[in-house]
Scaffold this motif. Structure first.
Motif, PDB file in Angstrom:
ATOM      1  N   ILE A 520       0.814  -1.258   0.095  1.00 12.44           N
ATOM      2  CA  ILE A 520       0.097  -0.008  -0.425  1.00 12.44           C
ATOM      3  C   ILE A 520       0.967   0.946   0.119  1.00 12.44           C
ATOM      4  O   ILE A 520       0.422   2.244  -0.554  1.00 12.44           O
ATOM      5  N   ALA A 521       1.849   1.210   0.707  1.00 10.30           N
ATOM      6  CA  ALA A 521       2.813   2.391   1.125  1.00 10.30           C
ATOM      7  C   ALA A 521       3.437   2.818  -0.446  1.00 10.30           C
ATOM      8  O   ALA A 521       3.610   4.056  -0.695  1.00 10.30           O
ATOM      9  N   TYR A 522       3.975   1.735  -1.200  1.00 12.64           N
ATOM     10  CA  TYR A 522       4.400   1.696  -2.211  1.00 12.64           C
ATOM     11  C   TYR A 522       3.989   2.191  -3.514  1.00 12.64           C
ATOM     12  O   TYR A 522       4.074   3.410  -4.314  1.00 12.64           O
ATOM     13  N   ALA A 523       2.665   1.611  -3.298  1.00 14.28           N
ATOM     14  CA  ALA A 523       2.215   2.463  -4.512  1.00 14.28           C
ATOM     15  C   ALA A 523       1.388   3.584  -3.873  1.00 14.28           C
ATOM     16  O   ALA A 523       1.120   4.596  -4.758  1.00 14.28           O
ATOM     17  N   LYS A 524       1.314   4.358  -2.799  1.00 11.06           N
ATOM     18  CA  LYS A 524       0.635   5.591  -2.682  1.00 11.06           C
ATOM     19  C   LYS A 524       2.242   6.158  -2.942  1.00 11.06           C
ATOM     20  O   LYS A 524       2.279   6.872  -2.596  1.00 11.06           O
ATOM     21  N   GLU A 525       3.700   6.260  -2.733  1.00 12.63           N
ATOM     22  CA  GLU A 525       4.914   7.134  -2.628  1.00 12.63           C
ATOM     23  C   GLU A 525       4.907   7.326  -3.914  1.00 12.63           C
ATOM     24  O   GLU A 525       5.626   7.548  -4.668  1.00 12.63           O
ATOM     25  N   HIS A 526       4.735   5.711  -4.764  1.00  9.83           N
ATOM     26  CA  HIS A 526       4.477   6.245  -6.526  1.00  9.83           C
ATOM     27  C   HIS A 526       3.477   6.978  -6.813  1.00  9.83           C
ATOM     28  O   HIS A 526       3.342   6.932  -8.406  1.00  9.83           O
ATOM     29  N   HIS A 527       2.437   6.951  -6.186  1.00 11.96           N
ATOM     30  CA  HIS A 527       1.388   7.855  -6.882  1.00 11.96           C
ATOM     31  C   HIS A 527       0.777   6.886  -8.215  1.00 11.96           C
ATOM     32  O   HIS A 527       0.833   7.694  -9.042  1.00 11.96           O
ATOM     33  N   LEU A 528       0.370   5.748  -7.835  1.00  9.59           N
ATOM     34  CA  LEU A 528      -0.056   5.169  -8.891  1.00  9.59           C
ATOM     35  C   LEU A 528      -1.331   4.928  -8.382  1.00  9.59           C
ATOM     36  O   LEU A 528      -2.153   4.707  -7.372  1.00  9.59           O
ATOM     37  N   GLU A 529      -2.200   5.026  -9.757  1.00  6.90           N
ATOM     38  CA  GLU A 529      -3.736   5.217  -9.895  1.00  6.90           C
ATOM     39  C   GLU A 529      -4.598   4.320 -10.058  1.00  6.90           C
ATOM     40  O   GLU A 529      -4.018   2.965 -10.854  1.00  6.90           O
ATOM     41  N   ASN A 530      -5.914   4.058 -10.503  1.00  7.61           N
ATOM     42  CA  ASN A 530      -6.954   2.918 -10.546  1.00  7.61           C
ATOM     43  C   ASN A 530      -5.696   1.397 -10.001  1.00  7.61           C
ATOM     44  O   ASN A 530      -6.081   0.711 -10.857  1.00  7.61           O
ATOM     45  N   LEU A 531      -5.904   0.990  -9.187  1.00  5.15           N
ATOM     46  CA  LEU A 531      -5.499   0.046  -8.019  1.00  5.15           C
ATOM     47  C   LEU A 531      -6.303  -0.802  -8.008  1.00  5.15           C
ATOM     48  O   LEU A 531      -8.089  -0.775  -7.899  1.00  5.15           O
TER      49      LEU A 531
END
Length: 804
Positions: A520-531
């Protein structure tokens, strides 16, 4: 004449400086009429400010100053800056002695960045047989005395510029950008990106044919390429659009730069010093095609909120607010007002927020006492994203995309034309918000970022299918599937750019231990959308992560049945969390592998159709077993061994033969009809003789013949032309809270829908009031890793298309 302006990165020692000289030389020897405006080279301005602050704080700065001088003289065989360095040294000594400096002194110091730059370029050009003049803009551009952000005195400056250039037409005039002087010859600077302003003023005064602004990028982009990887270059813009971009934070433009060009209809071209073949972005008076042009961002801003029920209907409130802003020289970029409860929000530069707050508290002091004003507060944790060219009629698309990604704007604002919209976003969310909006508006392909948990038979097959099909899906559907995480129970591999066909080796070599919070933190850190998170495990423990994933903006897809068959309280809680976070949970493969069973039942139930009964062969494994046992003379143990050898069963076949898997599938369908049954209420016929249910797998496999006598007897007792089928059946009054759920071995006519089943196919009969005694029949492959993986893949595409 063309005005060429070169930025600091273009003029830095090395490739940039070489390219600048080459660009000027090419135009000069082609007999083009030109003037050159230069910024300070490299990081010169920042270094001068650091030296100034060190001198103020009485920190040793002379060694830094020597390094500064060495950089400025690099590539020059003589000290051409002796006088300039001497003046700077005296200024630093004076500041060190006083322990302070004024804005006036600061302007004097940082002006030397442009002075040194222009003198250096002039020297290099002359040494390359290009006749050049050094031009100190302080002799030409006269300003008021607002040090740090001076405004030109237009009439005087224009007269000076025209007079100078009329006398100096046979050389390349290299003019210092950014700086000017008062009528008393006190050095001033023109504020942020002031060198662009200098160049546009010269273009205006000299009626230039074009202003060419050389930078370190290929032009103006649909968003900052440092923040949005997929940003695209804009070929053409109108002055109005460029002005909007400048007003709302486009770093490559200064709002003041546009006005002098508009007055004379002078085209502005943004070019890249480091890419001579690129045509850049052309900005003219001509209105380009309607449509969204770009996204710009302001991050050094604060939101000031004024709230008060007692202000509703009172006149003059806005005037009082803006009087405070005017008195404190504060510019307001956005204002938003409420109506039902009087509330006003204004966005100002962060460095002015405290001054604005103090001024407003003083202005509304009496209103606090009368309770008309409840609160005046400052929120520094914001950013502003502006969508230039956004039409309100289509704004629902980017807005919906934000909400879908769990990003809620704090406030919205649009221009009177309705074609530019600004959103105030929490600062920690602005990069992801920018990527979400950009992908929605400009993306050729919608990027879907996928985390796959479990890479066994089904999970591994799914990943291979995604990798093999990704390019075709992107071309055909405009959906870019990006698997950024692959994990098993212990290790994960993470890559924001996506995993390739070598993912197994990557996981083995580079996999790291993890928790779900790390993904979750990785997705947030790299601003990944449409998860999307995909659960291909069979783990009861992993489903506990579903709520955290949904709350962190992940949609869910699962081939794991556990979440839908454990306690009804968890079942309800998960759906409540999904609804609250506007997330989807798809699990078509929970029952029937790749068959469209759950969707069909959902649709019938949603439409109000009264489903009265569901029955069928739910297990592909047990379908194969009884189809072949009924149709042949083979013993039950022989057919069971064939199923084991073909890989149809679990490693321990008792997991299939127990009937629990069929029971879970039946319970899933019951809950789709809003029934509140628990797994313990499912009546299950266990196919394993009681004496074989315990013990290890090896011992069980060695005793398969002990099935034979019992099943031979059951087979022989059937009515002629009947066959055995192991079915699940949901019946009873399905309009009540609970239904009757049974998993049982039955004998059916061989010519019936159930009886005619072959191979490892599954079949489901759905009985409804409307269809009466003629059920809806869904039949097809009900087992196998490829089929199940393809079903999960279908859920991915179904969910992805909802995001378009």
């Amino acid at each position: 004449m063309k005005i060429l302006k070169f930025g600091g990165k273009s003029l830095a020692n090395g490739e940039g400086l070489h390219n600048v000289v080459q660009t000027i030389a090419q135009k000069y020897f082609n007999n083009e009429s030109l003037a050159v405006v230069v910024s300070a080279r490299g990081n010169t301005t920042d270094e001068l400010v650091i030296l100034l602050k060190k001198a103020q704080a009485n920190i040793a700065y002379k060694s830094d100053f020597e390094s500064f001088k060495a950089y400025q003289l690099e590539g020059v065989s003589e000290n051409i800056f002796e006088n300039e360095f001497e003046v700077l040294e005296k200024l630093f000594e004076g500041v060190a002695l006083l322990g302070d400096y004024s804005e006036k002194i600061k302007d004097q110091v940082i002006a030397y960045g442009e002075l040194l730059s222009a003198k250096y370029i002039t020297y290099v050009l002359n040494h390359n047989n290009i006749k050049a003049n050094f031009v100190d803009a302080r002799q030409l551009i006269k300003t008021d005395a607002r040090f740090g952000n001076a405004q030109p005195i237009d009439l005087v400056s224009k007269r000076n510029v025209k007079a100078y250039f009329e006398k100096n037409v046979d050389a390349v005039n290299v003019v210092t950008g950014f700086i000017g002087a008062t009528l008393h010859n006190e050095t001033t600077t023109l504020g942020r990106n002031g060198s662009n302003y200098t160049a546009s003023l010269l273009a205006n005064y000299l009626n230039a044919s074009e202003f060419q602004n050389y930078t370190h990028v290929d032009g103006i982009f649909t968003a900052n390429p440092d923040l949005v990887v997929d940003a695209k270059k804009i070929e053409r813009l109108s002055f109005n659009e460029a002005n909007e971009l400048a007003n709302f934070g486009a770093q490559i433009l200064h709002a003041k730069t546009i006005i002098p060009l508009v007055e004379k209809n002078i085209p502005l071209r943004i070019l890249n010093t480091f890419n001579a073949s690129n045509t850049g972005t052309l900005i003219t008076a001509e209105q380009a095609n309607n449509g969204i042009k770009s996204l710009s961002v302001l991050t050094n801003v604060s939101l000031i909120n004024l709230e008060g029920r007692g202000l509703l209907g009172k006149t003059g409130i806005d005037a009082r607010i803006f009087r405070v802003m005017v008195d404190n020289d504060i510019s307001v970029s956005i204002i938003s007002q409420g109506s039902s409860e009087r509330g006003i929000g204004i966005v100002v530069n962060s460095d002015k927020a405290t001054k604005a707050l103090v001024g407003l508290e003083k202005e509304f002091e009496n209103d606090f006492y009368t309770k008309d004003v409840n609160k005046i507060s400052v929120n520094d944790n914001i950013a502003v994203i502006s969508i230039i060219g956004q039409d309100l009629s289509n704004f629902h698309k980017p807005y919906t995309a934000l909400i879908r990604n769990k990003i809620t704007p704090i406030l919205l604002n649009n221009t009177i034309t309705g074609r530019n919209i600004s959103l105030v976003i929490a600062k920690e969310e602005f990069k992801r918000a920018l990527n979400v909006i950009h992908g929605e508006i400009f993306g050729v392909s919608k990027k879907i970022n996928i985390a796959v948990f479990g890479h066994g038979t089904v999970g591994g097959t799914l990943i291979d299918q995604i990798v093999a099909s990704a390019d075709k899906i992107e071309k055909r559907k405009g959906i870019k599937l990006n698997v950024f995480a692959i994990a098993n129970s212990q290790r994960v591999v993470l890559n924001k750019f996506g995993i390739n066909e070598n993912w197994r080796d990557t996981l083995a070599d580079k996999g790291i231990s993890y928790t779900i919070e790390d993904v979750i933190a990785y997705a947030k850190e790299h601003h990944l959308e449409n998860l999307i998170a995909i659960d291909n495990t069979a783990s009861g423990q992993f489903v506990e992560n579903y709520i955290a994933l949904a709350e962190s903006s992940f949609d869910l897809i699962s081939s794991n049945k556990v979440a839908n068959t454990i306690g009804f309280d968890f079942y309800k809680k998960l759906r409540k969390v999904l609804a609250a976070n506007q997330k989807e949970y798809l699990y078509e493969t929970n029952v029937g592998a790749g068959l469209p069973l759950i969707d069909t039942i959902k649709l019938l139930h949603l439409s109000g159709e009264n489903i009265t009964k569901i029955k069928g062969v739910f297990s592909g494994t047990l379908s194969y077993l009884f189809n072949n046992f009924s149709a042949s003379e083979k013993k039950f143990s022989e057919v069971l061994q064939e199923a084991i050898d073909k890989g149809f069963t679990e490693p321990d076949p008792r997991e299939d033969l127990s009937g629990n898997d069929v029971g879970r599938k039946l319970l899933i369908l019951a809950r789709e009809l809003d029934l509140q049954n628990e797994f313990e209420e499912v009546k299950i016929k266990n196919l394993i003789p009681e004496h074989l249910r315990e013990g290890n797998v090896a011992a069980f496999l060695s005793r398969l013949e002990e099935f034979d006598s019992g099943y031979a007897e059951i087979k022989n007792k059937q009515t002629p032309n009947h066959v055995l089928r192991y079915i699940g059946e949901l019946s009873g009054d399905l309009q009540q809270d609970k239904g009757v759920l049974e998993v049982k071995l039955v004998s059916v006519p061989a010519n019936s829908a159930l009886g005619s089943l072959q191979g490892s196919d599954s079949i489901f009969e759905i009985y409804t009031e409307s269809y009466s005694e003629q059920p809806i029949v869904i039949q097809g492959a009900g087992a196998g890793a490829k089929v199940t993986a393809r079903g999960v893949f279908g859920d991915i595409l179904r969910l992805s298309e909802k995001k378009l």
